[in-house]
Design a protein around this motif. Structure first.
Motif, PDB file in Angstrom:
ATOM      1  N   ILE A 213       0.851  -1.185   0.000  1.00 46.70           N
ATOM      2  CA  ILE A 213       0.000   0.000   0.000  1.00 46.70           C
ATOM      3  C   ILE A 213       0.890   1.239   0.000  1.00 46.70           C
ATOM      4  O   ILE A 213       1.684   1.445   0.936  1.00 46.70           O
ATOM      5  CB  ILE A 213      -0.933   0.032   1.224  1.00 46.70           C
ATOM      6  N   GLY A 214       0.764   2.025  -1.035  1.00 39.95           N
ATOM      7  CA  GLY A 214       1.555   3.266  -1.103  1.00 39.95           C
ATOM      8  C   GLY A 214       3.040   3.015  -1.237  1.00 39.95           C
ATOM      9  O   GLY A 214       3.836   3.837  -0.789  1.00 39.95           O
ATOM     10  N   GLY A 215       3.419   1.903  -1.826  1.00 37.18           N
ATOM     11  CA  GLY A 215       4.848   1.630  -2.013  1.00 37.18           C
ATOM     12  C   GLY A 215       5.568   1.185  -0.767  1.00 37.18           C
ATOM     13  O   GLY A 215       6.802   1.215  -0.715  1.00 37.18           O
ATOM     14  N   ALA A 216       4.847   0.760   0.275  1.00 38.61           N
ATOM     15  CA  ALA A 216       5.484   0.313   1.512  1.00 38.61           C
ATOM     16  C   ALA A 216       6.235  -0.989   1.272  1.00 38.61           C
ATOM     17  O   ALA A 216       5.751  -1.890   0.586  1.00 38.61           O
ATOM     18  CB  ALA A 216       4.437   0.129   2.603  1.00 38.61           C
ATOM     19  N   ARG A 217       7.413  -1.088   1.862  1.00 40.00           N
ATOM     20  CA  ARG A 217       8.247  -2.278   1.681  1.00 40.00           C
ATOM     21  C   ARG A 217       8.283  -3.159   2.923  1.00 40.00           C
ATOM     22  O   ARG A 217       8.541  -4.348   2.841  1.00 40.00           O
ATOM     23  CB  ARG A 217       9.677  -1.853   1.326  1.00 40.00           C
ATOM     24  N   TYR A 218       8.046  -2.571   4.074  1.00 40.24           N
ATOM     25  CA  TYR A 218       8.162  -3.326   5.320  1.00 40.24           C
ATOM     26  C   TYR A 218       6.891  -3.116   6.147  1.00 40.24           C
ATOM     27  O   TYR A 218       6.142  -2.156   5.949  1.00 40.24           O
ATOM     28  CB  TYR A 218       9.389  -2.874   6.117  1.00 40.24           C
ATOM     29  N   MET A 219       6.680  -4.022   7.084  1.00 40.33           N
ATOM     30  CA  MET A 219       5.508  -3.937   7.944  1.00 40.33           C
ATOM     31  C   MET A 219       5.880  -4.379   9.350  1.00 40.33           C
ATOM     32  O   MET A 219       6.952  -4.950   9.589  1.00 40.33           O
ATOM     33  CB  MET A 219       4.389  -4.830   7.407  1.00 40.33           C
ATOM     34  N   CYS A 220       4.983  -4.112  10.278  1.00 42.13           N
ATOM     35  CA  CYS A 220       5.192  -4.524  11.654  1.00 42.13           C
ATOM     36  C   CYS A 220       5.030  -6.033  11.757  1.00 42.13           C
ATOM     37  O   CYS A 220       4.037  -6.588  11.273  1.00 42.13           O
ATOM     38  CB  CYS A 220       4.194  -3.807  12.563  1.00 42.13           C
ATOM     39  N   PRO A 221       5.953  -6.747  12.380  1.00 40.63           N
ATOM     40  CA  PRO A 221       5.843  -8.208  12.462  1.00 40.63           C
ATOM     41  C   PRO A 221       4.750  -8.668  13.428  1.00 40.63           C
ATOM     42  O   PRO A 221       4.425  -9.860  13.440  1.00 40.63           O
ATOM     43  CB  PRO A 221       7.228  -8.635  12.963  1.00 40.63           C
ATOM     44  N   VAL A 222       4.159  -7.780  14.216  1.00 43.37           N
ATOM     45  CA  VAL A 222       3.128  -8.146  15.178  1.00 43.37           C
ATOM     46  C   VAL A 222       1.736  -7.861  14.625  1.00 43.37           C
ATOM     47  O   VAL A 222       0.867  -8.732  14.588  1.00 43.37           O
ATOM     48  CB  VAL A 222       3.331  -7.419  16.516  1.00 43.37           C
ATOM     49  N   THR A 223       1.548  -6.637  14.133  1.00 44.30           N
ATOM     50  CA  THR A 223       0.225  -6.243  13.639  1.00 44.30           C
ATOM     51  C   THR A 223       0.076  -6.465  12.150  1.00 44.30           C
ATOM     52  O   THR A 223      -1.048  -6.362  11.615  1.00 44.30           O
ATOM     53  CB  THR A 223      -0.008  -4.758  13.950  1.00 44.30           C
ATOM     54  N   PHE A 224       1.197  -6.766  11.469  1.00 46.27           N
ATOM     55  CA  PHE A 224       1.203  -6.961  10.012  1.00 46.27           C
ATOM     56  C   PHE A 224       0.624  -5.756   9.272  1.00 46.27           C
ATOM     57  O   PHE A 224      -0.106  -5.873   8.308  1.00 46.27           O
ATOM     58  CB  PHE A 224       0.406  -8.231   9.629  1.00 46.27           C
ATOM     59  N   LYS A 225       0.961  -4.570   9.782  1.00 41.30           N
ATOM     60  CA  LYS A 225       0.529  -3.354   9.138  1.00 41.30           C
ATOM     61  C   LYS A 225       1.729  -2.500   8.811  1.00 41.30           C
ATOM     62  O   LYS A 225       2.750  -2.598   9.422  1.00 41.30           O
ATOM     63  CB  LYS A 225      -0.436  -2.580  10.033  1.00 41.30           C
TER      64      LYS A 225
END
Length: 225
Positions: A213-225
């Motif tokens: 979403i919006g070119g995001a490359r990484y996310m939170c490993p807990v909330t997966f956001k």
């Protein structure tokens, strides 16, 4: 006519002619605030040196993110610079020690020469050789030589107290003394002590395919956001 008596009050008291805070702010005086654009702020995963996305990210104890390759090159360059400065400082210390030793030796020789001049400078030789004309001529030469030496010593002492700035011996010299370099490598951002073993590896959790979403490359490993 009716406001004539209020002229002094209408003019205001001393200092009221200056601009008020709101007037200065309306004219642009004081701190000017400007909204920074996105191009002026690096991404959170960008290296503090390369300003690009860190391929092998590491973080310092203060939380500064670097690419491992870039920070290793920086620390290596600092170590080379420290070694060069340390070598220069040690060479200067050796020169200072040699100079001090030479000055002590010259001082010792000058004291010996002064002692010999005071004790054997012509008085003893003159009394011992007063019986013959040849000896008298020799003693006269020694006395003259001793007088010349004494005059030279007097000139040297007088030169030390002279305030003639145009003399080469009185020209001030500005010797640049190298200070002992700091042997610690520094963080280029915080300028605090930073060693290779202080760096911690950073592991990102990449965004799952199809959920970018919006070119995001990484996310939170807990909330997966």
């Amino acid at each position: 006519m009716g406001t004539g008596s209020r002229h002094s009050k209408n003019a205001g008291t001393m200092g009221s002619e200056n601009l008020t805070y709101h007037e200065k702010k309306a004219l642009g005086f004081g701190t000017v605030k400007e909204r920074l654009g996105k191009e002026t702020v690096k991404d959170f995963d960008a290296c503090g040196l390369g300003l690009q996305h860190a391929l092998d990210p590491v973080v310092t104890p203060e939380g500064v993110l670097y690419d491992r390759e870039h920070i290793l090159q920086c620390l290596l360059h600092q170590k080379k610079d420290i070694a060069r400065k340390m070598k220069t400082w040690e060479a200067e210390q050796a020169r200072d020690a040699e100079k001090a030793s030479a000055e002590e030796e010259a001082k010792r020789l000058a004291e010996l020469e002064k002692f010999e001049l005071e004790n054997k400078g012509g008085f003893v030789n003159y009394r011992a050789s007063a019986g013959t004309s040849t000896a008298t001529g020799t003693s006269d030469a020694r006395i003259a030589s001793s007088a010349d030496v004494a005059a030279t010593q007097d000139d040297k002492e007088r030169m030390k107290t002279m305030k003639a700035f145009w003399l080469p011996s009185k020209t001030p010299t500005a010797d640049r003394k190298a200070e002992k370099p700091d042997t610690d490598t520094k963080c280029p951002t915080t300028l605090k002590k930073l060693r290779l073993k202080d760096l911690l590896a950073v592991k990102w959790t990449k965004v799952r395919k199809g959920e970018e979403i919006g070119g995001a490359r990484y996310m939170c490993p807990v909330t997966f956001k």
